[in-house]
Design a protein around this motif. Structure first.
Motif, PDB file in Angstrom:
ATOM      1  N   GLU A 209       0.823  -1.208   0.000  1.00 13.87           N
ATOM      2  CA  GLU A 209       0.000   0.000   0.000  1.00 13.87           C
ATOM      3  C   GLU A 209       0.859   1.261   0.000  1.00 13.87           C
ATOM      4  N   ARG A 210       1.880   1.296   0.855  1.00 17.15           N
ATOM      5  CA  ARG A 210       2.687   2.508   0.981  1.00 17.15           C
ATOM      6  C   ARG A 210       3.465   2.811  -0.297  1.00 17.15           C
ATOM      7  N   HIS A 211       4.003   1.754  -0.930  1.00 17.02           N
ATOM      8  CA  HIS A 211       4.816   1.970  -2.128  1.00 17.02           C
ATOM      9  C   HIS A 211       4.032   1.708  -3.416  1.00 17.02           C
ATOM     10  N   ARG A 212       2.776   1.334  -3.274  1.00 15.67           N
ATOM     11  CA  ARG A 212       1.888   1.117  -4.424  1.00 15.67           C
ATOM     12  C   ARG A 212       2.491   0.130  -5.412  1.00 15.67           C
ATOM     13  N   VAL A 213       2.900  -1.029  -4.873  1.00 17.38           N
ATOM     14  CA  VAL A 213       3.463  -2.099  -5.693  1.00 17.38           C
ATOM     15  C   VAL A 213       2.735  -3.404  -5.389  1.00 17.38           C
ATOM     16  N   PRO A 214       2.421  -4.205  -6.405  1.00 14.81           N
ATOM     17  CA  PRO A 214       1.902  -5.542  -6.135  1.00 14.81           C
ATOM     18  C   PRO A 214       3.001  -6.440  -5.579  1.00 14.81           C
ATOM     19  N   ILE A 215       2.632  -7.284  -4.610  1.00 15.14           N
ATOM     20  CA  ILE A 215       3.552  -8.275  -4.058  1.00 15.14           C
ATOM     21  C   ILE A 215       2.863  -9.627  -4.170  1.00 15.14           C
ATOM     22  N   VAL A 216       3.426 -10.514  -4.979  1.00 12.81           N
ATOM     23  CA  VAL A 216       2.826 -11.826  -5.217  1.00 12.81           C
ATOM     24  C   VAL A 216       3.751 -12.890  -4.632  1.00 12.81           C
ATOM     25  N   VAL A 217       3.234 -13.651  -3.686  1.00 12.01           N
ATOM     26  CA  VAL A 217       3.998 -14.745  -3.071  1.00 12.01           C
ATOM     27  C   VAL A 217       3.969 -15.929  -4.025  1.00 12.01           C
ATOM     28  N   THR A 218       5.131 -16.447  -4.366  1.00 10.58           N
ATOM     29  CA  THR A 218       5.171 -17.542  -5.325  1.00 10.58           C
ATOM     30  C   THR A 218       6.248 -18.551  -4.949  1.00 10.58           C
ATOM     31  N   GLY A 219       6.190 -19.700  -5.644  1.00 11.87           N
ATOM     32  CA  GLY A 219       7.131 -20.781  -5.382  1.00 11.87           C
ATOM     33  C   GLY A 219       8.312 -20.725  -6.321  1.00 11.87           C
ATOM     34  N   PHE A 220       8.854 -21.905  -6.662  1.00 14.74           N
ATOM     35  CA  PHE A 220      10.157 -21.956  -7.309  1.00 14.74           C
ATOM     36  C   PHE A 220      10.165 -22.764  -8.600  1.00 14.74           C
ATOM     37  N   GLU A 221       9.094 -23.484  -8.877  1.00 11.38           N
ATOM     38  CA  GLU A 221       9.017 -24.230 -10.125  1.00 11.38           C
ATOM     39  C   GLU A 221       8.594 -23.294 -11.256  1.00 11.38           C
ATOM     40  N   PRO A 222       8.850 -23.684 -12.525  1.00 10.26           N
ATOM     41  CA  PRO A 222       8.529 -22.789 -13.643  1.00 10.26           C
ATOM     42  C   PRO A 222       7.097 -22.272 -13.647  1.00 10.26           C
ATOM     43  N   LEU A 223       6.123 -23.138 -13.419  1.00 11.31           N
ATOM     44  CA  LEU A 223       4.734 -22.686 -13.440  1.00 11.31           C
ATOM     45  C   LEU A 223       4.423 -21.789 -12.257  1.00 11.31           C
ATOM     46  N   ASP A 224       5.045 -22.054 -11.093  1.00  8.81           N
ATOM     47  CA  ASP A 224       4.886 -21.152  -9.948  1.00  8.81           C
ATOM     48  C   ASP A 224       5.306 -19.741 -10.332  1.00  8.81           C
ATOM     49  N   LEU A 225       6.480 -19.634 -10.932  1.00  3.71           N
ATOM     50  CA  LEU A 225       7.034 -18.326 -11.258  1.00  3.71           C
ATOM     51  C   LEU A 225       6.228 -17.630 -12.346  1.00  3.71           C
ATOM     52  N   LEU A 226       5.828 -18.371 -13.363  1.00  3.82           N
ATOM     53  CA  LEU A 226       5.020 -17.763 -14.420  1.00  3.82           C
ATOM     54  C   LEU A 226       3.673 -17.296 -13.896  1.00  3.82           C
ATOM     55  N   GLU A 227       3.083 -18.055 -12.999  1.00  5.56           N
ATOM     56  CA  GLU A 227       1.810 -17.625 -12.413  1.00  5.56           C
ATOM     57  C   GLU A 227       1.997 -16.379 -11.560  1.00  5.56           C
ATOM     58  N   GLY A 228       3.099 -16.333 -10.807  1.00  6.35           N
ATOM     59  CA  GLY A 228       3.380 -15.135 -10.026  1.00  6.35           C
ATOM     60  C   GLY A 228       3.575 -13.920 -10.911  1.00  6.35           C
ATOM     61  N   ILE A 229       4.308 -14.087 -12.011  1.00  7.70           N
ATOM     62  CA  ILE A 229       4.521 -12.988 -12.957  1.00  7.70           C
ATOM     63  C   ILE A 229       3.200 -12.570 -13.579  1.00  7.70           C
ATOM     64  N   ARG A 230       2.378 -13.547 -13.951  1.00  2.00           N
ATOM     65  CA  ARG A 230       1.076 -13.242 -14.571  1.00  2.00           C
ATOM     66  C   ARG A 230       0.218 -12.396 -13.633  1.00  2.00           C
ATOM     67  N   ARG A 231       0.176 -12.790 -12.360  1.00  2.00           N
ATOM     68  CA  ARG A 231      -0.652 -12.051 -11.404  1.00  2.00           C
ATOM     69  C   ARG A 231      -0.105 -10.647 -11.165  1.00  2.00           C
ATOM     70  N   ALA A 232       1.224 -10.530 -11.068  1.00  2.00           N
ATOM     71  CA  ALA A 232       1.818  -9.205 -10.837  1.00  2.00           C
ATOM     72  C   ALA A 232       1.560  -8.277 -12.021  1.00  2.00           C
TER      73      ALA A 232
END
Length: 375
Positions: A209-232
């Protein structure tokens, strides 16, 4: 294997990439906080598969890399003492101090041992009561509970010849420092799933909220990371800045209650120096007053060490996301895994080590259409 192979599916990866490409309308820069995520991104070529408008910036998420030079030099001084058995995880042994590393101390006759758990070091202390056994307790919130448990057990069992050299750091203050920097280009974060599995996500909404940035918690496998990037990216395109948990199979918002209780008992939040970055307020832990007798820094009086960083190493800029590893003039030439100038080339989670290992030696890397599919 469940939760491994299914998160490396090339078909699902293509669909996620297509969704990201269809969503992006302008350039965005995301930072992955964890060094393990950096290695997975580089190993699978995820950064090359993404559309050109999505840039991944490598953050200070390698625990070995951010351990300050003062802590390394204190470790070297303690390990060289004849009465000490110094225990550490293996990737710390090659990290250069001012003028040597733990391998050189071992080669000169020091009793330096690689262990796989702080409880292994505690067992060595129990079996060798005539020795002073010291464990080098470094890392983020992920490794802190086990180190806290080792000290807790030592006190409970009355093992007085065991101590901990502590250099623990915390992620949220690091995010705060990154976003407060005048040079910051980061517009969103991929938060480390293993850290959040311990600590939960309660410290992140205020930062988002303070820095107006999305923060997406994600894992370490390729699909985890791509899903995190997609959401961000989706949040950025919509002008949103929320915390999302894209790793629910491992992370709960409240974290791990037993681990949090152990941390609260054994450690106290303190200011901590980060190698290549400087001191970040409230960004670390030290042993609480109740466990002061198990503090190796206090026990061996190794304060006031004089340090000297390599003038050629730009790992501090790499850790802050200001440059990519191959932009350092020494990368791959004067600085290699065999002759490292900085910790980022040594650690199994270091960005420089990832670029070297996966042959990112040429800054003109292949883009998505030239890269092989994920998986």
């Amino acid at each position: 294997m469940k939760y491994i192979e299914e998160f490396n599916d090339p078909g699902l990866a293509r669909r996620l990439l297509e969704d990201i490409r269809a969503t992006v309308t302008r350039p965005w820069a995301l930072m992955e906080v964890c060094g393990g995520q950096t290695h997975s991104i580089i190993r699978h070529g995820i950064d090359q598969l993404l559309p050109e408008d999505v840039e991944l910036i490598h953050g200070p998420g390698c625990p070995v890399c951010v351990t300050p030079l003062e802590a390394i030099d204190r470790a070297l001084a303690i390990a060289a003492r004849p009465e000490v058995t110094f225990c550490s995880f293996g990737d710390m042994l090659r990290v250069p101090g001012t003028d040597r590393d733990l391998y050189r101390v071992k080669g000169a006759g020091g009793d330096v041992r690689v262990v796989y758990s702080p409880l292994d070091a505690l067992r060595i202390a129990q079996e060798n009561p005539q020795r002073e056994v010291v464990f080098f307790g470094i890392g983020f919130e992920t490794t802190a509970p086990a180190n806290a448990m080792a000290v807790h057990q030592a006190r409970r069992l009355g093992v007085r010849n065991f101590s901990l050299l502590v250099s623990h750091v915390r992620v949220p203050p690091a995010i705060e420092a990154i976003m407060s920097s005048a040079d910051c280009r980061v517009q969103g974060f991929l938060a480390a799933g293993h850290v959040c599995s311990v600590m939960g996500t309660t410290e992140y909404p205020e930062l988002a909220e303070r820095h107006r940035v999305p923060i997406v918690v994600t894992g370490f496998e390729p699909l985890d990371l791509l899903e995190g990037i997609r959401r961000a990216v989706r949040q950025l395109e919509r002008g949103e800045h929320r915390v999302e948990n894209a790793y629910p199979r491992a992370v709960q918002d409240t974290g791990n209650p037993a681990a949090l209780r152990m941390l609260q008992e054994v450690f106290t939040v303190t200011d901590r120096a980060w190698r290549g970055i400087g001191t970040i307020p409230g960004s670390g832990w030290r042993l609480s007053d109740a466990y002061r007798d198990f503090d190796a820094e206090h026990r061996f009086d190794v304060t006031g060490v004089t340090t000297r960083e390599s003038a050629r190493c730009r790992s501090g800029e790499v850790l802050q996301g200001l440059i990519k590893p191959h932009e350092c003039e020494a990368f791959g030439t004067a600085c290699t895994p065999r002759t490292p100038l900085g910790a980022t080339m040594v650690s199994s989670e270091g960005a420089c080590a990832a670029y070297y290992l996966y042959r990112r030696l040429d800054p003109a890397v292949r883009r998505a259409e030239e890269a092989e599919p994920v998986g």
